[in-house]
Scaffold this motif. Structure first.
Motif, PDB file in Angstrom:
ATOM      1  N   LYS A   1      -1.538   5.731   3.734  1.00 39.65           N
ATOM      2  CA  LYS A   1      -2.463   6.853   3.889  1.00 39.65           C
ATOM      3  C   LYS A   1      -2.720   7.575   2.562  1.00 39.65           C
ATOM      4  CE  LYS A   1      -2.565   6.177   8.356  1.00 39.65           C
ATOM      5  NZ  LYS A   1      -2.249   7.133   9.384  1.00 39.65           N
ATOM      6  N   ASP A   2      -1.773   7.451   1.608  1.00 38.46           N
ATOM      7  CA  ASP A   2      -1.958   8.098   0.306  1.00 38.46           C
ATOM      8  C   ASP A   2      -3.199   7.577  -0.417  1.00 38.46           C
ATOM      9  OD1 ASP A   2       0.350   9.717   0.421  1.00 38.46           O
ATOM     10  OD2 ASP A   2       1.619   8.076  -0.286  1.00 38.46           O
TER      11      ASP A   2
ATOM     12  N   ALA B   1     -14.891   9.556   4.611  1.00 35.35           N
ATOM     13  CA  ALA B   1     -14.330   9.339   3.272  1.00 35.35           C
ATOM     14  C   ALA B   1     -13.037   8.546   3.336  1.00 35.35           C
ATOM     15  CB  ALA B   1     -14.093  10.673   2.567  1.00 35.35           C
ATOM     16  N   ARG B   2     -12.261   8.743   4.408  1.00 38.81           N
ATOM     17  CA  ARG B   2     -11.025   7.978   4.583  1.00 38.81           C
ATOM     18  C   ARG B   2     -11.324   6.484   4.654  1.00 38.81           C
ATOM     19  NH1 ARG B   2      -6.635  10.147   7.539  1.00 38.81           N
ATOM     20  NH2 ARG B   2      -5.958   7.977   7.681  1.00 38.81           N
TER      21      ARG B   2
ATOM     22  N   LEU C   1       0.815  -1.212   0.000  1.00 42.44           N
ATOM     23  CA  LEU C   1       0.000   0.000   0.000  1.00 42.44           C
ATOM     24  C   LEU C   1       0.854   1.269   0.000  1.00 42.44           C
ATOM     25  CD1 LEU C   1      -2.633  -1.133   2.678  1.00 42.44           C
ATOM     26  CD2 LEU C   1      -2.844  -1.237   0.183  1.00 42.44           C
ATOM     27  N   PHE C   2       2.144   1.126  -0.363  1.00 38.65           N
ATOM     28  CA  PHE C   2       3.081   2.243  -0.193  1.00 38.65           C
ATOM     29  C   PHE C   2       3.580   2.836  -1.509  1.00 38.65           C
ATOM     30  CE2 PHE C   2       5.514  -1.788   0.406  1.00 38.65           C
ATOM     31  CZ  PHE C   2       6.299  -1.738  -0.739  1.00 38.65           C
ATOM     32  N   HIS C   3       2.814   2.697  -2.556  1.00 40.73           N
ATOM     33  CA  HIS C   3       3.285   3.186  -3.861  1.00 40.73           C
ATOM     34  C   HIS C   3       2.776   4.583  -4.198  1.00 40.73           C
ATOM     35  CE1 HIS C   3       5.343  -0.514  -5.032  1.00 40.73           C
ATOM     36  NE2 HIS C   3       4.334  -1.171  -4.479  1.00 40.73           N
ATOM     37  N   GLY C   4       2.178   5.268  -3.218  1.00 35.53           N
ATOM     38  CA  GLY C   4       1.716   6.630  -3.434  1.00 35.53           C
ATOM     39  C   GLY C   4       2.820   7.655  -3.249  1.00 35.53           C
ATOM     40  N   PRO C   5       2.488   8.938  -3.364  1.00 33.24           N
ATOM     41  CA  PRO C   5       3.501  10.009  -3.339  1.00 33.24           C
ATOM     42  C   PRO C   5       4.354  10.044  -2.081  1.00 33.24           C
ATOM     43  CG  PRO C   5       1.403  10.847  -4.137  1.00 33.24           C
ATOM     44  CD  PRO C   5       1.145   9.459  -3.657  1.00 33.24           C
TER      45      PRO C   5
ATOM     46  N   THR D   1       2.040  -1.260   5.186  1.00 29.24           N
ATOM     47  CA  THR D   1       1.532   0.099   5.337  1.00 29.24           C
ATOM     48  C   THR D   1       2.530   1.194   4.994  1.00 29.24           C
ATOM     49  OG1 THR D   1       2.104  -0.025   7.686  1.00 29.24           O
ATOM     50  CG2 THR D   1      -0.156  -0.580   7.084  1.00 29.24           C
ATOM     51  N   ALA D   2       3.801   0.858   4.843  1.00 32.55           N
ATOM     52  CA  ALA D   2       4.791   1.898   4.531  1.00 32.55           C
ATOM     53  C   ALA D   2       6.013   1.280   3.863  1.00 32.55           C
ATOM     54  CB  ALA D   2       5.210   2.632   5.801  1.00 32.55           C
TER      55      ALA D   2
END
Length: 462
Positions: free
Chosen positions: A112-113, A225-226, A103-107, A411-412
């Motif tokens: 959380k991204d 929404a989260r 889940l860590f491929h966001g910015p 998660t990270a």
């Protein structure tokens, strides 16, 4: 779709009003008036969808026609186009029965991204559509702050203030927040713990006059929404295993401190996703694991750990679970939360406790066990876990049963917690965006851990 408060004193409101309200005006948390049910036939159809397509279908159930479908589609596509992996949340196989949901491929290299890229774009859309001011106030134990700032920095009509516990987040987490020099961003380093930050946030939002005067909006997982955004990757991961013919008994092991990530899994299960078991993994700050095992929800002594984003004693999403645990009886939830505020504990027994233990399994991971699991997975699978994901892996190893396929939520990115990983003599190369942070100046204000100190900063900034 209408949204109601867990404490029953807010008239039903629409989706946009719900995300703007954040914390319900009666002090409760907002939940959908009913949970959409997804049939087996629909699940089969959804299995063929890309991540953005799947997100659109799930969001549409909760938004209905309040946001036109084409507008919603653009919000979704814009949000997930920022991710570094084409699948957004890919599933990595380690062996025949063990998988990692990355889940860590966001910015900002954190789970959380997934929610905050969407929520940031959603706030910008609402601000423009309603010509309204959006002042975001949030607290972070590390990852939420960077993800939230990245989601709204530079956006017209939005200002954001993030509280983090001073010197109690990893260096990379701190740099990701405090090297941002945009005029619409304020970082406050609070002298205290994350629980202090979270308490201040909830109390300021509970002051309805102050909340309305300064147009305060929530970015923490108290914002519904989260949670809705996080349900998507449970469906997506399950479908990837179904493609492999391994969707018989699928369990998810979830590192959690604030109960938001695992509550999203609980919501997905209630929608109809056939999750076998939800495994709740905590570190030594184990109020949630103790509740599931013993039926007592009571904070213990705060402990600093190698997984600082889970160093939380009071889980802000726990009240949402209580609402469903007690058959959506708002009066009961109100009474229990009043009891918790007065006595500092909630205790349950009998059939209610049995229901909790049917909903979740739980395991608390000690500090050394966390590091040992990082070493074990690196040696056995050539796969590097961050310390939070390591807690999820350790819990899965302890509690997953024979014949069960286990998906650990990662998660990270491990680069965010190199301090812990170096303790096991494991070296890693920072991704370039993280390496670049160490050359940048920081912008933050250190403040006392009181409502008054924070209020003064907010009045000046907003």
């Amino acid at each position: 779709m209408r949204y109601i408060s867990t404490r029953g004193q807010v008239p039903p409101i629409g989706f946009i009003d719900a995300i703007l309200m954040g914390l319900a005006n009666d002090g409760g948390l907002l939940v959908p008036e009913h949970i959409p049910q997804v049939s087996e036939e629909t699940l089969k159809q959804w299995q063929q969808l890309s991540y953005p397509e799947l997100a659109l279908e799930i969001f549409a159930l909760y938004v209905e026609q309040e946001i036109p479908r084409e507008d919603l589609k653009k919000l979704v596509n814009d949000s997930y186009s920022t991710f570094r992996h084409e699948e957004v949340t890919p599933v990595r196989q380690l062996d025949d029965s063990r998988y990692v949901l990355e889940l860590f491929h966001g910015p900002t290299f954190a789970f959380k991204d997934v929610a905050l890229q969407f929520l940031g774009n959603l706030y910008a859309y609402v601000s423009k559509r309603t010509d309204s001011i959006i002042h975001i106030l949030g607290a972070t134990s590390g990852d939420t702050g960077a993800s939230a700032i990245e989601g709204v920095r530079g956006k017209d009509g939005i200002r954001i203030c993030i509280l983090h516990p001073h010197q109690k987040v990893s260096k990379v987490q701190e740099l990701q927040m405090t090297t941002v020099d945009d005029a619409n961003v304020l970082n406050l380093a609070v002298e205290g713990t994350f629980d202090d930050c979270q308490r201040i946030i909830k109390e300021l939002f509970a002051d309805v006059e102050f909340k309305h005067k300064y147009h305060l909006r929530a970015i923490n997982s108290i914002n519904i929404a989260r949670i809705l955004a996080q349900t998507v990757y449970y469906f997506y991961a399950y479908f990837r295993l179904a493609e492999k013919g391994q969707a018989g008994q699928v369990s998810f092991s979830v590192p959690t401190g604030n109960f938001g990530d695992i509550f999203a899994g609980y919501l997905a299960k209630k929608m109809g996703l056939p999750i076998h078991k939800l495994i709740l993994a905590t570190n030594e700050n184990n109020i949630l694991a103790r509740f599931i095992k013993e039926g007592v929800y009571q904070p213990g002594d705060f402990k600093g750990t190698y997984s600082p984003s889970m160093d939380i004693q009071v889980a802000s999403n726990f009240e949402r679970y209580l609402f469903y645990l007690y058959g959506e009886q708002a009066d009961t939830v109100t009474s229990l939360m009043a009891q918790f505020k007065a006595e500092g504990r909630i205790a349950i027994v009998g059939d209610v406790l049995k229901q909790v233990q049917a909903d979740f399994a739980a395991y608390s991971v000690e500090n050394e066990e966390c590091l040992n699991t990082i070493s074990d997975y690196y040696e056995k699978y050539d796969y590097l876990l961050d310390p939070h994901t390591s807690c999820g892996a350790a819990a899965s190893d302890k509690l997953a049963q024979s014949g069960e396929t286990a998906i650990v939520l990662s998660t990270a990115h491990p680069a965010k917690f190199d301090e812990a990983i170096r303790l096991r003599g494991i070296g890693q190369t920072y991704p370039e965006p993280i390496q670049a942070l160490f050359e940048k100046p920081q912008f933050q204000t250190v403040v006392g851990g009181t409502n008054e100190a924070i209020q003064k900063q907010l009045e000046a900034f907003f």
